[in-house]
Every structure is written in C-alpha cells, then in structure tokens.
Design an enzyme around this catalytic site. Structure first.
Site, PDB file in Angstrom:
ATOM      1  N   LYS A 157       0.837  -1.210   0.000  1.00 10.80           N
ATOM      2  CA  LYS A 157       0.000   0.000   0.000  1.00 10.80           C
ATOM      3  C   LYS A 157       0.867   1.253   0.000  1.00 10.80           C
ATOM      4  O   LYS A 157       0.618   2.194  -0.750  1.00 10.80           O
ATOM      5  CB  LYS A 157      -0.895  -0.023   1.241  1.00 10.80           C
ATOM      6  CG  LYS A 157      -1.411   1.327   1.688  1.00 10.80           C
ATOM      7  CD  LYS A 157      -2.331   1.233   2.866  1.00 10.80           C
ATOM      8  CE  LYS A 157      -1.765   1.616   4.209  1.00 10.80           C
ATOM      9  NZ  LYS A 157      -1.351   2.984   4.419  1.00 10.80           N
ATOM     10  N   ASN A 158       1.894   1.256   0.873  1.00  4.57           N
ATOM     11  CA  ASN A 158       2.670   2.480   1.036  1.00  4.57           C
ATOM     12  C   ASN A 158       3.695   2.703  -0.066  1.00  4.57           C
ATOM     13  O   ASN A 158       4.487   3.639   0.000  1.00  4.57           O
ATOM     14  CB  ASN A 158       3.333   2.504   2.423  1.00  4.57           C
ATOM     15  CG  ASN A 158       2.288   2.647   3.521  1.00  4.57           C
ATOM     16  OD1 ASN A 158       1.138   2.994   3.251  1.00  4.57           O
ATOM     17  ND2 ASN A 158       2.675   2.362   4.754  1.00  4.57           N
ATOM     18  N   ARG A 167      -3.622   9.925   3.184  1.00  3.25           N
ATOM     19  CA  ARG A 167      -2.612  10.974   3.251  1.00  3.25           C
ATOM     20  C   ARG A 167      -2.019  11.317   1.881  1.00  3.25           C
ATOM     21  O   ARG A 167      -1.141  12.167   1.778  1.00  3.25           O
ATOM     22  CB  ARG A 167      -1.516  10.561   4.232  1.00  3.25           C
ATOM     23  CG  ARG A 167      -2.055  10.455   5.643  1.00  3.25           C
ATOM     24  CD  ARG A 167      -1.002  10.189   6.665  1.00  3.25           C
ATOM     25  NE  ARG A 167       0.029  11.191   6.813  1.00  3.25           N
ATOM     26  CZ  ARG A 167      -0.168  12.384   7.375  1.00  3.25           C
ATOM     27  NH1 ARG A 167      -1.350  12.726   7.823  1.00  3.25           N
ATOM     28  NH2 ARG A 167       0.831  13.230   7.471  1.00  3.25           N
ATOM     29  N   CYS A 210      -4.730   7.134   9.320  1.00  5.82           N
ATOM     30  CA  CYS A 210      -5.190   6.577  10.579  1.00  5.82           C
ATOM     31  C   CYS A 210      -5.019   7.565  11.716  1.00  5.82           C
ATOM     32  O   CYS A 210      -4.124   8.399  11.696  1.00  5.82           O
ATOM     33  CB  CYS A 210      -4.422   5.288  10.875  1.00  5.82           C
ATOM     34  SG  CYS A 210      -5.051   3.918   9.921  1.00  5.82           S
ATOM     35  N   ASP A 265       4.656   0.076  12.113  1.00  3.10           N
ATOM     36  CA  ASP A 265       3.451  -0.657  11.693  1.00  3.10           C
ATOM     37  C   ASP A 265       3.496  -2.147  12.059  1.00  3.10           C
ATOM     38  O   ASP A 265       2.498  -2.844  11.906  1.00  3.10           O
ATOM     39  CB  ASP A 265       3.241  -0.500  10.178  1.00  3.10           C
ATOM     40  CG  ASP A 265       3.109   0.950   9.779  1.00  3.10           C
ATOM     41  OD1 ASP A 265       2.316   1.665  10.396  1.00  3.10           O
ATOM     42  OD2 ASP A 265       3.833   1.382   8.862  1.00  3.10           O
ATOM     43  N   VAL A 295       8.173   6.497  17.001  1.00  2.00           N
ATOM     44  CA  VAL A 295       7.828   7.187  15.739  1.00  2.00           C
ATOM     45  C   VAL A 295       6.575   8.042  15.921  1.00  2.00           C
ATOM     46  O   VAL A 295       6.548   9.206  15.512  1.00  2.00           O
ATOM     47  CB  VAL A 295       7.656   6.167  14.592  1.00  2.00           C
ATOM     48  CG1 VAL A 295       7.244   6.875  13.300  1.00  2.00           C
ATOM     49  CG2 VAL A 295       8.935   5.377  14.382  1.00  2.00           C
TER      50      VAL A 295
HETATM   51  N1  EPU Z   1       6.029  14.349  11.344  1.00  2.00           N
HETATM   52  C1  EPU Z   1       6.037  15.677  11.717  1.00  2.00           C
HETATM   53  N2  EPU Z   1       5.921  16.607  10.720  1.00  2.00           N
HETATM   54  C2  EPU Z   1       5.789  16.275   9.418  1.00  2.00           C
HETATM   55  C3  EPU Z   1       5.770  14.917   9.055  1.00  2.00           C
HETATM   56  C4  EPU Z   1       5.898  13.971  10.052  1.00  2.00           C
HETATM   57  O1  EPU Z   1       6.163  16.011  12.886  1.00  2.00           O
HETATM   58  O2  EPU Z   1       5.690  17.167   8.566  1.00  2.00           O
HETATM   59  C5  EPU Z   1       6.157  13.322  12.392  1.00  2.00           C
HETATM   60  C6  EPU Z   1       4.871  12.485  12.542  1.00  2.00           C
HETATM   61  O3  EPU Z   1       3.935  13.142  13.349  1.00  2.00           O
HETATM   62  C7  EPU Z   1       5.406  11.206  13.145  1.00  2.00           C
HETATM   63  C8  EPU Z   1       6.784  11.071  12.485  1.00  2.00           C
HETATM   64  O4  EPU Z   1       7.131  12.365  12.000  1.00  2.00           O
HETATM   65  O5  EPU Z   1       5.567  11.365  14.517  1.00  2.00           O
HETATM   66  C9  EPU Z   1       6.862  10.065  11.357  1.00  2.00           C
HETATM   67  O6  EPU Z   1       5.849  10.319  10.423  1.00  2.00           O
HETATM   68  P1  EPU Z   1       6.048  10.059   8.881  1.00  2.00           P
HETATM   69  O7  EPU Z   1       5.930  11.358   8.164  1.00  2.00           O
HETATM   70  O8  EPU Z   1       7.267   9.245   8.626  1.00  2.00           O
HETATM   71  O9  EPU Z   1       4.766   9.203   8.568  1.00  2.00           O
HETATM   72  P2  EPU Z   1       3.917   9.264   7.240  1.00  2.00           P
HETATM   73  O10 EPU Z   1       4.826   9.478   6.101  1.00  2.00           O
HETATM   74  O11 EPU Z   1       2.763  10.157   7.411  1.00  2.00           O
HETATM   75  C10 EPU Z   1       4.124   6.728   6.602  1.00  2.00           C
HETATM   76  C11 EPU Z   1       3.182   5.576   6.449  1.00  2.00           C
HETATM   77  C12 EPU Z   1       2.714   5.103   7.806  1.00  2.00           C
HETATM   78  C13 EPU Z   1       3.945   4.685   8.610  1.00  2.00           C
HETATM   79  C14 EPU Z   1       4.924   5.861   8.695  1.00  2.00           C
HETATM   80  C15 EPU Z   1       6.213   5.502   9.390  1.00  2.00           C
HETATM   81  C16 EPU Z   1       2.129   6.062   4.362  1.00  2.00           C
HETATM   82  C17 EPU Z   1       0.894   6.431   3.621  1.00  2.00           C
HETATM   83  N3  EPU Z   1       2.026   6.008   5.668  1.00  2.00           N
HETATM   84  O12 EPU Z   1       3.368   7.766   7.215  1.00  2.00           O
HETATM   85  O13 EPU Z   1       1.921   3.948   7.575  1.00  2.00           O
HETATM   86  O14 EPU Z   1       3.546   4.304   9.892  1.00  2.00           O
HETATM   87  O15 EPU Z   1       5.243   6.346   7.392  1.00  2.00           O
HETATM   88  O16 EPU Z   1       6.862   4.481   8.723  1.00  2.00           O
HETATM   89  O17 EPU Z   1       3.169   5.802   3.776  1.00  2.00           O
HETATM   90  C18 EPU Z   1       0.118   2.502   7.821  1.00  2.00           C
HETATM   91  O18 EPU Z   1       0.456   1.964   6.750  1.00  2.00           O
HETATM   92  O19 EPU Z   1      -0.771   2.020   8.568  1.00  2.00           O
HETATM   93  C19 EPU Z   1       0.767   3.726   8.250  1.00  2.00           C
HETATM   94  C20 EPU Z   1       0.303   4.510   9.226  1.00  2.00           C
END
Ligand code: EPU
Length: 468
Positions: free
Chosen positions: A23-24, A95, A120, A314, A336
């Site tokens: 998915k990601n 997202r 989520c 995850d 995280v």
């Molecule tokens: N963060 C910030 N500011 C930002 C971006 C992130 O403070 O501008 C913080 C977040 O709040 C969090 C941390 O940085 O505490 C990590 O967040 P990240 O940006 O890496 O997460 P994401 O890119 O929004 C993706 C996956 C998530 C997975 C995370 C970590 C997708 C669509 N989602 O989220 O997957 O947990 O990376 O590996 O790629 C899932 O598949 O269920 C899922 C939640």
C-alpha cells in the site's frame, strides 16, 4: 458495505498465503506518475480501498486509469493536468493528497489546493516538514480556511529550484514529497536526513525508470536531478512487508505454520531478528518465508520502533499481541508516533496484562520524552484473551485485534472492517484459506436516507463522484 465479522479463535493457521503489493509504495507511485505525461504500467497492485481512494484523487487531477483488480494490473496516464483543486471531500480520506503538491508543483503554475490530510488516527500527524521542504525549493505553501474547511494552497510563482533540504526527522512522506518536487526543480536537490524505507527505495526505482537521475548516498542523503524527459514505465510494486509480517505473527501465535509467499527477508531483517529472540520459528525459502510455532515463546524482549532499518512502527501492534503469548516481561517503546499505543487498552479489556507509561522505557529518550504521551508499555505473558466484541480504531491496531481474536478461545465479534480494507487485501478470504473460522455477520438494513456509519475513506471515495 460489510463492516462486522466474527472470529472463532483457537484454530492454528496452516497453509500458504500470497502477500499483495505494498500500500505504502503503489499509492506514492500513482502520485509520482503524474510528474510525466507518459503511460505507466503497474503490476502487483493491491486490491485495497487506499488504492481506490488514491485513484479517485488522481482522476480528479486528470489521470486516466485502467485497473484490472483481479490481475493486479493498472495502466495510468496523465496527459494533462485538468484540475489542481483536490476536492474538500477527500479531506481525511488518506494521506496521499499531500503528495499532489510535490508531484504537481513543477508541472503547472496553477495553485495546488489540498484539503487537510487524513490517514489513521495515530497522533496529530502534522505536515510542517513537507511545507518546509517545498518552501526551500521555492514553493509558497499557505494554510487557508474556506467555508470552515481548511486546505493548503501551494504554488511556485518563479518555478521550483533545487536546494539542500535538511529534514528535522526522517519522515517518510516528507521525504517523498521532497523527492517528487525535486524531480522537476531546476538543478539538483539534496535531501539530508531522508527516510530510506524499502517503499521509498521502490519509489526511487520507479522514478529512475521514469527518467529521473536519483540516488541514495551515505548517511541517508538522497540526490535528485531536474528531469525534463520522461519515459513509459513498467513497474512491479514491491510486496507488503507489513502484511507479510502480520501473517507470520498470526501463524506463530495460533501455533500454526504458514508459508508467506512474497515475504522478502531483506525488507524484514529487524523484524525477523526480534521474532527469533522470542523463539518464533521462521525459515527463509525460495519465493517467501515460512513462519511456524516451534514451542513456547520467550519474553524478556526490548523492542523499540524506529525509522528504517529500525523496527517498523506498523509491525508494533501485532507484535505486542504476539508478546502477550510469550513467557515473561517485555518492554515496547514507540518512538515514531506519540499516540500509537491506545489500542492496548482494548487488549487489557480482553485479558492482556499490559501497562502503559509516558516515560521512554528501556532505550534512549526519544522525541516524546517528558511530553506526557503514553508511548511505552510493559507486557507480562502469557495471558489468554477472552472473546467478546471489539471495535477497530485504525488499520494496524485492527490487525492486532484480529490476532487477539484468533488467539481467544471462543467467538469474538470485530467491527470496523473498513480500516482493515485500507491496507489488507482480501483479508477475510486469506484467513479462511488458512483454516481460520472467520465469517461476515449480517448487517441490519439502514433506514432510507440514514447514513450508515462507515470510514471516511469510503465516504470520500463515493463523494468524489459528486464533488465539484
Ligand atoms: N512528522 C512531523 N511533521 C511532518 C511529518 C511527520 O512532525 O511534517 C512526524 C509524525 O507526526 C510522526 C513522524 O514524523 O511522529 C513520522 O511520520 P512520517 O511522516 O514518517 O509518517 P507518514 O509518512 O505520514 C508513513 C506511512 C505510515 C507509517 C509511517 C512511518 C504512508 C501512507 N504512511 O506515514 O503507515 O507508519 O510512514 O513508517 O506511507 C500505515 O500503513 O498504517 C501507516 C500509518
């Protein structure tokens, strides 16, 4: 839409299951394909609702999509950008809309309007790193409120130009947004402290096929060169390491044996090491990994989630459920997300011996130390889950609950299927194929005109048909 199912636990999972595409990874590649006006062909596309929603978002912008859901193949092409305003009804859907900024800023001078993003409910999930990265490439990103709905407006009055981006934290999607914007920014873009998750490497492979000069250097630094000519691409999406690990843990926890076809050792090293430490059986074979119960599970584990190559956040929730079956105490520190242990309260209600703590337990203090978030827990096992009724709060906690239901002797009713459907392809059928006793429950008919409570993603997906 079906939303509730029941599981009769205590049955070992046995057999073979095929993991779907990640998915990601595919959702990001769909956004990335919009950098170009050439066709892209994807295989191993998972049949999940997050892909459905992403397709609808991309279609809003002008993408034409042919998706053979059964064969997992998809052809996409975005000959022209027809609309840069992602309808507000996609707010909260998933997202991916946020990546439209990076993908489209270099392709059009129109402002990209993106509703506040969803996903989520596992913490506030700000996008300040995305904004900082895009602004350092010359974009202007403003947060505005229209008719009480908030949206981001991103535009690049003078075009994007490459620069050095220092991410404060290796955020997955901020890295992806910076990469996408960097592909069309003048000159070279350097992203330091970038995330290098396998899904990002797969995105990089896709972009290289598309014509981009892009590479990962030492110390998690990614270089991207401005690209003007794009190619037709064929790409097989990497398999989902979260789904693979989920089936592995469910097999071991039910005292069964399952060959997980498509599980890739290279993307699961940290997970496999932790599994071995608790005496979880696995054997890496051609084309996948076999997971099996080989006697009592041992606790005494310290597990800390982290960015890749650390232990993926995850994987954390199902691993906690597995640890409830291990003898002794284990400690889990979520570094995280600040708010990703809430599901443990339900595990406690089901009989798990789990305590949550605001302190950073067992390792180095993380970003959330002294911030009063319950982000560590101690588990004492083994405990037996009591069957009952549970509501899924988010995707990964959802699988954790399914595991608890598979372990509990008796019948557990689980509602909130739509969360699982975001990321686990045909989960009920796959579990049935492995011998588990799991089946849909009849839904009461909803009165005419009454909205059935379902997840935002499916509502948003439907509403895209009526949105302006
Ligand atoms: N963060 C910030 N500011 C930002 C971006 C992130 O403070 O501008 C913080 C977040 O709040 C969090 C941390 O940085 O505490 C990590 O967040 P990240 O940006 O890496 O997460 P994401 O890119 O929004 C993706 C996956 C998530 C997975 C995370 C970590 C997708 C669509 N989602 O989220 O997957 O947990 O990376 O590996 O790629 C899932 O598949 O269920 C899922 C939640």
């Amino acid at each position: 839409m079906k939303s509730t199912f029941k599981v009769r636990g205590g049955v070992p999972l046995e057999g073979r299951v095929k993991v779907a595409g990640a998915k990601n990874a595919i959702t990001k590649m769909l956004a990335a394909s919009m950098l170009s006006d050439k066709p892209c062909f994807f295989s191993n596309v998972p049949d999940i609702s997050d892909v459905e929603v992403t397709v609808k978002v991309c279609e809003e912008v002008g993408m034409q999509v042919d998706w053979d859901r059964e064969k997992g193949r998809m052809r996409v092409i975005t000959k022209e950008i027809k609309n840069t305003h992602i309808p507000l009804c996609f707010s909260g859907a998933n997202r991916i809309p946020i990546l439209m900024m990076g993908a489209l800023l270099g392709r059009t001078r129109e402002p990209i309007i993106v509703p506040t993003v969803g996903g989520c409910n596992i913490g506030p999930r700000p996008i300040d790193f995305h904004v900082m990265a895009l602004e350092s490439l010359g974009a202007v990103v403003e947060h505005r409120t229209i008719k009480k709905e908030s949206a981001y407006f991103a535009y690049s009055p003078d075009g994007l130009r490459g620069s050095i981006i220092d991410l404060p934290y290796p955020s997955v999607m901020a890295t992806e947004n910076a990469i996408l914007a960097g592909c069309r920014a003048k000159g070279k873009t350097v992203i330091r402290n970038a995330a290098v998750e396998p899904e990002i490497i797969d995105l990089i492979l896709f972009l290289q096929k598309l014509g981009v000069v892009i590479y990962v250097d030492v110390a998690r630094t990614i270089y991207v060169q401005e690209t003007q000519f794009f190619h037709e691409v064929e790409h097989e999406v990497l398999t989902d390491r979260i789904e693979a690990a989920s089936f592995g843990m469910a097999a071991i926890g039910t005292k069964g044996r399952v060959f997980v076809e498509g599980a890739t050792q290279a993307d699961m090293i940290t997970f496999l090491n932790k599994l071995r430490k608790i005496n979880g059986g696995f054997s890496v074979k051609k084309g996948g990994i076999e997971f099996f119960y080989q006697g009592g599970l041992k606790g005494g584990l310290h597990l800390e989630t982290d960015v890749h190559p650390g232990f993926l956040t995850d994987w954390q929730q199902p691993f906690v459920v597995l640890l409830t079956q291990a003898h002794g105490y284990s400690v889990v520190h979520e570094t995280v997300y600040e708010n990703r242990l809430g599901y443990a309260h339900t595990l406690k209600e089901m009989g798990a011996d789990v305590e949550l703590f605001t302190q950073c337990l067992g390792g180095r203090p993380c970003r959330f130390s002294s911030r009063n978030y319950e982000h560590s827990l101690i588990i004492k096992g083994p405990t037996q889950f009591c069957p009952g009724k549970i509501n899924i709060p988010d995707l990964r906690a959802g699988f954790a609950y399914v595991m608890a239901a598979l372990f509990a002797p008796g019948v557990t009713t689980v509602s909130g299927w739509h969360y699982l459907n975001r990321g686990y392809e045909h989960l009920i059928e796959k579990l049935q194929q492995l011998g588990s006793s799991i089946e849909w429950m009849e839904e009461p008919d909803s009165a005419e005109g009454e909205e059935v409570l379902e997840d935002r993603s499916s509502i948003e997906a439907k509403c895209s048909l009526s949105c302006p």
